[in-house]
Write a protein that holds these residues in place. Sequence first.
Motif: not given
Length: 465
Positions: A322-324, A327-336
């Motif tokens: 979840r931490a990665f 980081s990968a989706t900084l500024g966007e909605r983080t997928p589940a």
Amino acid sequence: MSHVLIVDDEPSICWGFRELLADEGYDVSVASSAEEALELADHTIPDAVVLDVRLPGRDGLSTIQDLRRRIGPAPIIVITAFGNLHTAVRALEEGAYDYLTKPFDLDQIVEVLRRALRRSSAAASAPTADDRLTTQETFIGTSPAMQGVFKQIALVAPSDVPVLITGESGTGKELVAQAVHRHSRRKEAPFLPTCLAALSPGLIESELFGHVRGAFTGAEQTRQGLLELADGGTVFLDEIGDVPLPVQVKLLRAIEQHEITPVGDARARRTDFRVLAATNRPLDELVARGEFREDLFYRLGVFHIHVPPLRERVEDIPLLARAFLRSATLGERTPALSEGALRELSARRWPGNVRELRNAVERAALVARGGEIEANHFPPSPISPIANRTSAQELHVATANWANEYVAVEENGDLLERFLRVVEPPLLKSVLLHCGGNRAAAAKTLGIHRATLRQKLSDHGLNGD
């Protein structure tokens, strides 16, 4: 792995830079114009930029300030075939780290890059809240194994004793070193890391101790070594087992006496540094074989921290994943992560440890395109003899069966060539993954020359992987 952006409109120069710097362990991006460079910097901040002056459209010098607003303090090295005093002065006034005129020796640009990145690392030794993924975010875990590591760091950080950090590749040994430094009295001073496995044996002494002008062929100017640059701070020696025996004697004296003697100089210099060292090799076995000095082994191992492999801290995988993703989706909605995805992550052995997990999660975030991440979004688990040494017998049987089947129907005399075409690509990819993409270290692991590795990657179409 440091990321270098090359901005030049000559394809041959870009190709030469890419090949050379990739072999030196750098991640390389190429832009053929200033506009393209700015667009790339908007998406990925490089650690250094090599910038040509004459470019189609906007010139390089007028681009420096706009680049600086995107990349922050990352060093910019200006190159040109039309050098003059005005251009040189303007380049440095605009904030370029260095200015080189064509034609130049490619080894020269590597040396300049090393110095620039070393200085940049020293200036930004402590992670900040603006970092895309901070040390604190990745150096996490609730497992008993990691809680033990955290306690050891807290215990040893306030002292100045050397620390030996062991663990498999990709477990986060450098993160441990950063944490020790960050919680020490030296935290405001430089933290200077170096991977000794990426250096040729002849360069290690110069890298650590520096050299004076004329000390050896190519030493055109005096250069400080890491142990002197780290005065007041911490030096992190990754892959300490690769230090040649003659240099080990000198390193032991430097640690005990806090004095260094540059190559070609007879005068010792005082310097106050702390040494943190790491290895994924069994140093006690190297000592038994006479490949590593026993006295240096005990001096470095005053305090020992072992970083557990990911397969021994499975309960930390969801937390790290979840931490990665954040980081990968900084500024966007983080997928589940779906339940199936979490089961898949927990079931894998992760031969590349946390580094491999991060790559898999970032790839899955791209494939899922903002939706929930499923198990099939992760890349296939790489074949790795490091991860499962008991698979050697299975590999032996599979090879024999393959050969028997081939010999039964073919007699063309190219059995070995066909076999290598089958087994070399996954072997090369696995070793490169294990070495974090560092081709110099991968070539050393494989026991081949870097040029041979480069040719094999080209033959198998793996240069773009």
